[in-house]
Design an enzyme around this catalytic site. Structure first.
Site, short mmCIF file in Angstrom:
data_model
loop_
_atom_site.label_atom_id
_atom_site.label_comp_id
_atom_site.label_asym_id
_atom_site.label_seq_id
_atom_site.Cartn_x
_atom_site.Cartn_y
_atom_site.Cartn_z
N ILE A 173 0.83 -1.22 0.00
CA ILE A 173 0.00 0.00 0.00
C ILE A 173 0.86 1.27 0.00
O ILE A 173 2.03 1.23 0.38
CB ILE A 173 -0.98 0.00 1.19
CG1 ILE A 173 -0.24 -0.12 2.53
CG2 ILE A 173 -2.02 -1.11 1.03
CD1 ILE A 173 -1.14 0.07 3.75
N SER A 200 2.20 3.53 -7.70
CA SER A 200 2.52 4.13 -9.00
C SER A 200 2.28 3.15 -10.14
O SER A 200 2.40 1.92 -9.98
CB SER A 200 3.98 4.58 -9.01
OG SER A 200 4.83 3.46 -8.85
N LYS A 236 2.31 -4.77 3.53
CA LYS A 236 3.48 -3.89 3.60
C LYS A 236 3.09 -2.44 3.41
O LYS A 236 2.73 -2.01 2.32
CB LYS A 236 4.54 -4.25 2.54
CG LYS A 236 5.87 -3.57 2.89
CD LYS A 236 6.80 -3.38 1.72
CE LYS A 236 6.49 -2.18 0.86
NZ LYS A 236 6.67 -0.88 1.53
N GLU A 263 0.45 12.47 -13.87
CA GLU A 263 -0.03 12.62 -12.50
C GLU A 263 0.97 13.46 -11.71
O GLU A 263 2.14 13.10 -11.63
CB GLU A 263 -0.18 11.24 -11.86
CG GLU A 263 -0.71 11.30 -10.46
CD GLU A 263 -1.09 9.93 -9.91
OE1 GLU A 263 -2.27 9.72 -9.62
OE2 GLU A 263 -0.20 9.09 -9.79
N GLU A 314 -4.32 -0.83 -8.33
CA GLU A 314 -4.98 0.48 -8.30
C GLU A 314 -3.88 1.51 -8.42
O GLU A 314 -3.10 1.69 -7.49
CB GLU A 314 -5.78 0.60 -6.99
CG GLU A 314 -6.89 1.60 -7.11
CD GLU A 314 -6.47 2.94 -6.59
OE1 GLU A 314 -6.01 3.76 -7.43
OE2 GLU A 314 -6.56 3.17 -5.39
N CYS A 346 -5.15 9.55 -5.68
CA CYS A 346 -5.08 8.99 -7.04
C CYS A 346 -6.26 9.45 -7.89
O CYS A 346 -6.14 9.61 -9.10
CB CYS A 346 -5.04 7.48 -6.97
SG CYS A 346 -6.26 6.81 -5.85
P1 NAI Z 1 5.45 3.52 -5.35
O1 NAI Z 1 4.56 2.83 -6.31
O2 NAI Z 1 6.93 3.38 -5.55
O3 NAI Z 1 5.13 3.03 -3.85
C1 NAI Z 1 3.92 2.47 -3.43
C2 NAI Z 1 4.19 1.24 -2.58
O4 NAI Z 1 4.86 0.26 -3.39
C3 NAI Z 1 5.11 1.48 -1.39
O5 NAI Z 1 4.69 0.65 -0.33
C4 NAI Z 1 6.46 1.04 -1.92
O6 NAI Z 1 7.37 0.66 -0.91
C5 NAI Z 1 6.08 -0.15 -2.77
N1 NAI Z 1 7.03 -0.48 -3.83
C6 NAI Z 1 7.94 0.32 -4.46
N2 NAI Z 1 8.60 -0.38 -5.40
C7 NAI Z 1 8.10 -1.65 -5.38
C8 NAI Z 1 8.37 -2.83 -6.14
N3 NAI Z 1 9.28 -2.85 -7.12
N4 NAI Z 1 7.64 -3.95 -5.88
C9 NAI Z 1 6.69 -3.95 -4.91
N5 NAI Z 1 6.42 -2.86 -4.16
C10 NAI Z 1 7.10 -1.72 -4.40
O7 NAI Z 1 5.04 5.05 -5.34
P2 NAI Z 1 5.95 6.30 -4.89
O8 NAI Z 1 7.32 6.17 -5.47
O9 NAI Z 1 5.81 6.45 -3.44
O10 NAI Z 1 5.19 7.49 -5.62
C11 NAI Z 1 5.45 7.78 -6.99
C12 NAI Z 1 4.20 8.26 -7.67
O11 NAI Z 1 3.24 7.23 -7.72
C13 NAI Z 1 3.49 9.40 -6.97
O12 NAI Z 1 4.07 10.64 -7.27
C14 NAI Z 1 2.11 9.25 -7.53
O13 NAI Z 1 2.05 9.85 -8.80
C15 NAI Z 1 1.93 7.75 -7.68
N6 NAI Z 1 1.21 7.17 -6.54
C16 NAI Z 1 -0.09 6.78 -6.70
C17 NAI Z 1 -0.81 6.31 -5.63
C18 NAI Z 1 -2.24 5.89 -5.77
O14 NAI Z 1 -2.99 6.04 -4.81
N7 NAI Z 1 -2.64 5.30 -6.87
C19 NAI Z 1 -0.24 6.24 -4.29
C20 NAI Z 1 1.16 6.60 -4.22
C21 NAI Z 1 1.82 7.06 -5.31
MG MG Z 2 8.52 4.63 -6.06
#
Ligand code: NAI
Ligand code: MG
Length: 494
Positions: free
Chosen positions: A173, A252, A199, A404, A273, A307
């Site tokens: 998440i 992301s 996680k 985004e 999502e 999001c």
């Molecule tokens: P992210 O996608 O890297 O992180 C979200 C979750 O995924 C965290 O718990 C992270 O530790 C985990 N994660 C990261 N890399 C992973 C991998 N290779 N395998 C499995 N889990 C992994 O998002 P981040 O870097 O925090 O934010 C980047 C952009 O993503 C934001 O600027 C936004 O545009 C978008 N985002 C969208 C969200 C939504 O609600 N749909 C929420 C958070 C970010």
């Molecule tokens: Mg990231």
């Protein structure tokens, strides 16, 4: 603009729209911060086998709040095995009515400890206390209550099918709704009879860890819920573990695609999502003052870390000028600053990395030729902040109209006809949500059916309810969460 973005040092009392507000900070003395945290594996808090730890901070002050464990591969393996044992020995054999009791207990404890959770959420994530208090925590409890109600009625939810749980669910998440996302993921999984390894995001682990305490207090059988803190590497190890039967991810698009590649051909179930670039469409017959409130709520709620944020305003050309004027006047009254202050409307940006991303995209908008306007407000000296910003003179091809931003930044575009509005609304790689503002019911129905968006709000925005399925089209992901649809994602219905 560079000057406008410069951090100022002055603090409250600040002037907003000609009014002085005295600080009204929420008390924090009822929240016991623990200096360090272990991992919840098999019903116990354990030290990480990795022996690695990292610090978690308040994004509003940059103060260190606690140290948390960074789970490595060995920890992931232990958690998945604990979840498997709990699944086969206890949870999958238990009656739905029995499982429901545990979920009701979690919901009630969350309500009892609501203030503590709201304050901790705001300290660790930077969102205004009035949002964590009035939105995040009550909705988290509502998700447990709602799904508790389904646990013993799965046969009625899916008549003629034989619903069976999937096994061990890996849930990863993000940081924008840390507790709510945990509830949103855990409640349906547990109601359906699965066990979980969860996680939380690396910048916001504290409320998920405290939810782990609630789960213990509710006396869930050991190993039914396991909680691993860590960053991307921990998430990758978890979703790639062969002992996992179902993966649910919110975050992301980039990571979502990587997870999809990892799981391809494995036969394991996946829901994603991902991001969004929602259009909030305002027609000339809309009640403009109401629409302005909806636009503000759509993009400045939770600093735009949403999001489904209404990050593009599509306004009918005939009313573009008066609407944008009203919007700027309203934005000038937004109170930006200390998220623990009960009057604050816009809190801190969640992390320096996110602030850098917002700053870079805003600079690209200016370089492309769009005009930025920022709400005049003082920003605290420390922490991560961004002024609520609105861009006009935006072309559809600009990055600020396509990508985004995930920050308090709105891009305004105009349209003349409903067809043009639909075409522009659909012209992004995403398809999570949209909003329509008009007096005409027929127009709402017409647009809702032509918009590629999982959720369409009419004359409102950013409304959530556990009964309502939520999810996207295109690069916003697939699968639904909430409602019966969300439950189905955790069941074998064959
Ligand atoms: P992210 O996608 O890297 O992180 C979200 C979750 O995924 C965290 O718990 C992270 O530790 C985990 N994660 C990261 N890399 C992973 C991998 N290779 N395998 C499995 N889990 C992994 O998002 P981040 O870097 O925090 O934010 C980047 C952009 O993503 C934001 O600027 C936004 O545009 C978008 N985002 C969208 C969200 C939504 O609600 N749909 C929420 C958070 C970010
Ligand atoms: Mg990231």
């Amino acid at each position: 603009m560079a000057e406008q973005l410069e951090r100022r040092t002055e603090r409250a009392p600040a002037r907003f729209g000609g009014l002085d507000y005295a600080p009204a900070p929420e008390a924090t003395d009822h929240v016991q911060l623990r200096a360090d945290h272990g991992l919840l594996i098999g019903g116990r808090w354990v030290e990480p086998a990795s022996e690695r730890r990292f610090k978690t901070i308040s994004p509003a002050t940059e103060e260190v709040l606690a140290e948390v464990a960074e789970a490595g591969e060995e920890d992931v393996d232990a958690a998945v095995k604990a979840a498997r044992a709990a699944y086969t020995k206890v949870w999958s054999r238990m009656s739905g009515a029995e499982r429901a009791k545990y979920l009701y207990r979690i919901a009630r404890i969350l309500q009892e400890r609501a203030r503590e959770f709201a304050v901790l959420e705001t300290m660790n994530g930077g969102k205004p206390i009035k949002e964590s208090r009035d939105v995040d925590v009550p909705l988290a409890a509502a998700h447990f209550f709602y799904h508790a109600g389904w646990a013993d009625k799965l046969d009625y939810a899916f008549p003629g099918r034989r619903p069976a749980p999937l096994g061990v669910a890996a849930q990863v998440i993000p940081w924008n709704f840390p507790l709510l996302m945990a509830a949103w993921k855990l409640a349906p999984a547990l109601a359906a009879g699965n066990t979980v390894v969860l996680k939380p995001a690396e910048t916001t682990p504290l409320t998920a860890l405290r939810l782990g305490e609630v789960i213990q207090e509710a006396e869930l059988p050991e190993g039914v819920v396991n909680i691993l803190t860590g960053a991307g590497a921990t998430g990758a190890a978890l979703v790639g573990h062969p002992g996992v039967d179902k993966v649910a991810f919110t975050g992301s698009t980039e990571v979502g695609k990587a997870i999809q590649r990892t799981l391809a051909g494995s036969g394991r179930k996946l829901t994603l999502e991902l991001g969004g670039k929602a259009a909030n469409i305002v027609f000339e017959d809309a009640p403009l003052d109401q629409a302005v409130e909806g636009i503000v709520n759509g993009i400045y709620f939770n600093q735009g870390h949403v999001c489904c944020a209404g990050s593009r305003l599509l306004v009918q050309e005939s009313i573009a000028e008066p609407l944008v004027d009203k919007l700027k006047r309203r934005m000038a009254t937004l109170r930006v600053g200390d998220p623990l202050d009960k009057n604050t409307d816009v809190g801190a940006i969640n992390s320096r990395a996110q602030l850098d991303k917002i700053t870079e995209l805003v600079a690209s908008g200016e370089a492309d030729g769009a005009q930025a306007w920022q709400a005049p407000c003082e920003l605290p000296a420390r922490g991560f902040w961004f002024r609520p910003t609105v861009f006009t003179h935006v072309a559809q091809s600009y990055r600020i109209a396509q990508e985004e931003i995930f920050g308090p930044v709105l891009s305004v575009l105009t349209f003349r006809t409903p067809d043009e509005a639909v075409e522009k609304a659909n012209n992004t790689p995403y398809g999570l949500s949209a909003g329509v503002w008009t007096d005409k019911g027929s127009r709402i129905l017409d647009l809702a059916s032509r918009m590629q968006a999982g959720v369409v709000w009419a004359n409102t925005f950013n409304r959530f309810d556990p009964t309502s399925p939520f999810g996207g089209y295109k690069e916003s992901g697939f699968g639904r969460e909430g409602g019966r649809h969300g439950l189905a994602a955790y069941l074998d219905l064959s």
